[in-house]
Design a protein around this motif. Structure first.
Motif, mmCIF file in Angstrom:
data_model
loop_
_atom_site.group_PDB
_atom_site.id
_atom_site.type_symbol
_atom_site.label_atom_id
_atom_site.label_comp_id
_atom_site.label_asym_id
_atom_site.label_seq_id
_atom_site.Cartn_x
_atom_site.Cartn_y
_atom_site.Cartn_z
ATOM 1 N N LEU A 1 0.829 -1.201 0.000
ATOM 2 C CA LEU A 1 0.000 0.000 0.000
ATOM 3 C C LEU A 1 0.865 1.253 0.000
ATOM 4 O O LEU A 1 0.503 2.263 -0.636
ATOM 5 C CB LEU A 1 -0.946 -0.011 1.195
ATOM 6 N N ALA A 2 2.010 1.194 0.669
ATOM 7 C CA ALA A 2 2.920 2.339 0.646
ATOM 8 C C ALA A 2 3.452 2.572 -0.766
ATOM 9 O O ALA A 2 3.559 3.721 -1.228
ATOM 10 C CB ALA A 2 4.071 2.098 1.625
ATOM 11 N N TYR A 3 3.805 1.479 -1.453
ATOM 12 C CA TYR A 3 4.236 1.586 -2.847
ATOM 13 C C TYR A 3 3.126 2.183 -3.714
ATOM 14 O O TYR A 3 3.371 3.067 -4.556
ATOM 15 C CB TYR A 3 4.634 0.204 -3.358
ATOM 16 N N THR A 4 1.898 1.709 -3.526
ATOM 17 C CA THR A 4 0.762 2.213 -4.310
ATOM 18 C C THR A 4 0.542 3.697 -4.055
ATOM 19 O O THR A 4 0.281 4.474 -4.984
ATOM 20 C CB THR A 4 -0.509 1.422 -3.975
ATOM 21 N N ARG A 5 0.661 4.117 -2.791
ATOM 22 C CA ARG A 5 0.502 5.549 -2.487
ATOM 23 C C ARG A 5 1.598 6.364 -3.146
ATOM 24 O O ARG A 5 1.358 7.501 -3.604
ATOM 25 C CB ARG A 5 0.509 5.760 -0.967
ATOM 26 N N SER A 6 2.793 5.797 -3.250
ATOM 27 C CA SER A 6 3.892 6.503 -3.914
ATOM 28 C C SER A 6 3.628 6.648 -5.411
ATOM 29 O O SER A 6 3.911 7.686 -6.006
ATOM 30 C CB SER A 6 5.208 5.751 -3.690
ATOM 31 N N VAL A 7 3.051 5.599 -6.022
ATOM 32 C CA VAL A 7 2.665 5.683 -7.437
ATOM 33 C C VAL A 7 1.588 6.751 -7.613
ATOM 34 O O VAL A 7 1.605 7.532 -8.565
ATOM 35 C CB VAL A 7 2.192 4.317 -7.962
ATOM 36 N N GLY A 8 0.639 6.800 -6.670
ATOM 37 C CA GLY A 8 -0.379 7.845 -6.712
ATOM 38 C C GLY A 8 0.216 9.226 -6.571
ATOM 39 O O GLY A 8 -0.215 10.175 -7.248
ATOM 40 N N LYS A 9 1.221 9.355 -5.717
ATOM 41 C CA LYS A 9 1.887 10.654 -5.564
ATOM 42 C C LYS A 9 2.603 11.048 -6.848
ATOM 43 O O LYS A 9 2.627 12.228 -7.232
ATOM 44 C CB LYS A 9 2.871 10.587 -4.403
ATOM 45 N N LEU A 10 3.187 10.049 -7.527
ATOM 46 C CA LEU A 10 3.835 10.312 -8.821
ATOM 47 C C LEU A 10 2.836 10.881 -9.815
ATOM 48 O O LEU A 10 3.134 11.839 -10.543
ATOM 49 C CB LEU A 10 4.434 9.009 -9.356
#
Length: 704
Positions: free
Chosen positions: A635-644
């Motif tokens: 989920l942290a990785y997914t949030r980082s992709v969302g931030k990108l």
């Protein structure tokens, strides 16, 4: 079917700027020598007449004749051979033989659904054995003509091959426009067009010459064209269709629950805020819904009537609907079941009552914001995705599966047999609907194919279509379903090329592409250099997965353009490149013990040096639970992709969650929810992502 003599057709087409050989005619073989006296050899002699539509098959062509005398002798020999086949020609055509070159076929036919269609292909075996042809609906533009030539598999022959000179492509484009462009041959023929063919057209560095011409259909070229004006697709106001003030359901029973009862239940669960009535001749209420004796007594606030009675009763019911804007006939048993006369009677009844008819053989309308439904359960959130479908069952699946994946719909209309309201008319309405941002189509028989073409040319929103019945067996299934007579699959492809409509081949890809359009439709990718629209960046773990991703995206027509040297330097500064190549696809460690921001940092570094309109980031979900025990890193990785995505609002970021079935229950949904909230569509595999990204790049109005 009649056809005109070749020399008559050639004389006529030359008036449109089509180059043809110099020639003359003779009514007898003895007259050929005088007819050929002013022509320069080598010569060609052909016989013509009603029995000689296919001259070569009958042996009615002689080539490489060295003089007028040998032309006359060839005519005599030909006359003898034809007599053995009981063929008596009307006369002979003698022409100067064209210089050798690349043979091309140019033709036009009238498609039963879409009207005039232009074809170009390489001649000889390329056309007959390999079907190396390209199609466009008429009228074409110069850009269409050039794109048609570029689509040919043997196009290298046009550009010069193995030392041969390139042909005069401008001359061939000019000929295509003379046939299928505005004011061209097809337009002049109008409704008289059945089949027209120039085959072969000999193309050389100095021009393009039509050495044979065939026109099937009209008995004469005299008289004005009968071309109709551009199809006027009705601009219906379907506001009350999708948001009626009141709904009447015809067919519910007080004794045995049926489809009518089911729909009453659907509207009650939907929480329909307007007036809901059932039509029954004797009952006062059904399932708690008040009844009226007939549609004629339904009331002025009823905008929509749903009819679920046996097919033979439907026309009489519809005649009672005067004053109601829309009547939907759910019942089947009309044209799709071999009863076209009953469908014609139903349409006449609708005209008599002054109502618009949806269907027959359709499920109805779905609009969460307007209170319309044809499916059970609570309605989804109102969204900006619209769908027009000739299958009610498939439309219901698209809604339910789509909503399960986070999609939201503005308006969904099922049209069934489309006896009155057509997909083209609804498409025009949705094109101007402020609540709709993207449109999906499921079609088997467009009914008004020409109107659909014209409507698509005026839509400035992304459109994706799934076409049923494109195969031979699929056509048989479609005929039993909606009575569809589906056109050649290549005509659909041409429609997509000319209008920017993306075409997919499965229901899942239809949903996936609508998801892509919904989230990425407004992203413009500024700074992307011209000619790089197909370029993508793929980034994620596993060298094997990267190799397979390259194969999948290449097969979808996408270009994994190389990383610039400046980007590789920046990636090395992030600690990447040890043990793996810095290429595209970019292999990068992603897992439960890795830095969840590494992909975001790497993509930012790359796009600072070279803009990619599309970035596909993939992750192996299984690894997070094989080498870890919590969903938090994923989920942290997914949030980082969302931030990108938030940091790069014009770039289209797409997430692929490989092996998502290995995650504990609820994790995949959580990942999708986080990603979609940031505007990132999620796909379970590379293939689904490739279809959606490629559709977005092909779409004229969805993504650049």
């Amino acid at each position: 079917m009649s056809h005109l003599p070749e020399h008559v057709v050639k004389a006529w087409v030359s008036g449109f700027g089509v180059d043809v050989p110099r020639g003359a005619t003779a009514t007898t073989h003895e007259g050929l020598e005088a007819a050929a006296a002013e022509l320069a050899p080598p010569l060609v002699v052909k016989a013509y007449g009603p029995q000689l539509l296919h001259k070569s098959d009958a042996g009615a062509v002689r080539l490489n004749l060295g003089s007028a005398g040998t032309a006359a002798a060839a005519g005599a020999e030909m006359l003898y051979d034809l007599a053995g086949q009981d063929i008596v020609p009307d006369g002979f055509l003698v022409e100067e033989q064209a210089a050798p070159g690349v043979e091309v076929i140019v033709g036009a036919v009238r498609d039963p659904a879409f009207g005039p269609v232009l074809l170009v292909g390489l001649g000889g075996v390329w056309t007959e054995a390999l079907r190396d042809t390209s199609l466009r609906l008429c009228p074409i533009t110069e850009a269409d003509a050039r794109a048609m030539l570029d689509e040919l598999r043997g196009r290298a022959l046009l550009d010069g091959y193995r030392g041969q000179p390139a042909i005069d492509k401008d001359a061939l484009v000019k000929l295509l426009l003379a046939v299928g462009g505005p004011g061209g041959i097809v337009e002049a023929l109008g409704e008289r067009l059945v089949e027209f063919e120039l085959n072969p057209v000999i193309c050389t560095p100095s021009g393009a010459v039509a050495v044979d011409a065939r026109l099937v259909g009209p008995g004469s070229l005299d008289g004005p064209s009968t071309t109709p004006a551009e199809t006027a697709v009705p601009q219906g106001d379907f506001g009350r269709l999708f948001a009626p003030r009141g709904v009447a359901v015809v067919g519910a029973s007080t004794k045995k629950p049926n489809f009518g009862n089911m729909f009453l239940g659907f509207y009650k669960v939907m929480g329909f805020k307007g007036r809901l009535v059932a039509v029954h001749p004797a009952a006062s209420e059904i399932d708690g819904v008040p009844c009226v004796p007939s549609l004629a007594e339904a009331g002025d606030d009823i905008d929509y009537a749903l009819v679920a009675v046996p097919a033979k009763q439907c026309p009489d019911v519809v005649r009672q609907a005067s004053g109601i804007s829309y009547v939907q006939v759910m019942s089947g048993g009309f044209r799709e079941m071999g009863n076209p006369e009953l469908e014609a009677e139903l349409l006449a009844a609708a005209r008599e009552a002054g109502v618009r008819l949806l269907g027959p053989n359709c499920m109805g309308v779905y609009s969460p914001s307007g209170g319309q439904t044809f499916i059970g359960g609570e309605p989804g959130r109102p969204g900006r995705i619209a769908v027009i479908s000739q299958s009610g069952g498939l439309a219901g699946e698209v809604i339910k599966v789509g909503e399960r994946r986070g999609l939201s719909f503005s308006k969904v209309a099922t049209v069934g047999n489309s006896a009155d309201v057509t997909p083209a008319e609804l498409l025009r309405y949705l094109a101007d609907d402020d609540e709709t941002g993207s449109i999906g189509l499921y079609l088997e028989d467009p009914r008004d194919g020409r109107g659909l073409f014209e409507a698509l040319r005026h839509v400035h929103k992304p459109v994706v279509a799934l076409i049923g019945g494109r195969s031979g067996q699929g056509q048989k299934a479609a005929a039993s379903h909606t009575g569809g007579m589906v056109s050649d699959t290549r005509v659909w492809s041409a429609l997509g090329e000319q209008t920017g409509m993306a075409i997919v081949t499965s229901q899942d890809d239809l949903i996936g592409t609508l998801d892509f359009f919904d989230l990425h439709g407004g992203r413009s990718a500024p700074g992307t250099p011209p000619g790089t629209q197909k370029e993508i960046l793929v980034i994620g773990p596993s060298g094997g997965a990267s190799v397979l991703a390259a194969d999948v995206f290449d097969a979808a027509g996408l270009d994994l353009a190389a990383l610039p040297e400046e980007a590789r330097v920046a990636l090395k500064e992030l600690g990447l490149g040890a043990g793996s190549s810095l290429a595209n696809p970019l292999e990068i460690p992603v897992g439960p013990r890795g830095n969840p921001d590494l992909v975001r940092l790497a993509v930012t570094a790359i796009l600072a040096e070279r803009p990619y309109a599309d970035v596909i980031t993939h992750v192996n979900v299984q690894s997070f639970f094989t080498f870890g025990s919590s969903a938090d890193p994923l989920l942290a990785y997914t949030r980082s992709v969302g931030k990108l995505q938030e940091e790069l609002p014009a770039t289209r970021i797409t997430l692929v969650t490989r092996n998502a079935e290995c995650a504990p229950a609820g994790v995949e949904d959580a990942v999708r929810e986080v990603a979609r909230a940031a505007g990132v569509p999620v796909y379970r595999n590379m293939e689904a992502a490739a279809v959606a990204v490629a559709a977005g790049k092909r779409s004229a109005h969805g993504t650049a």
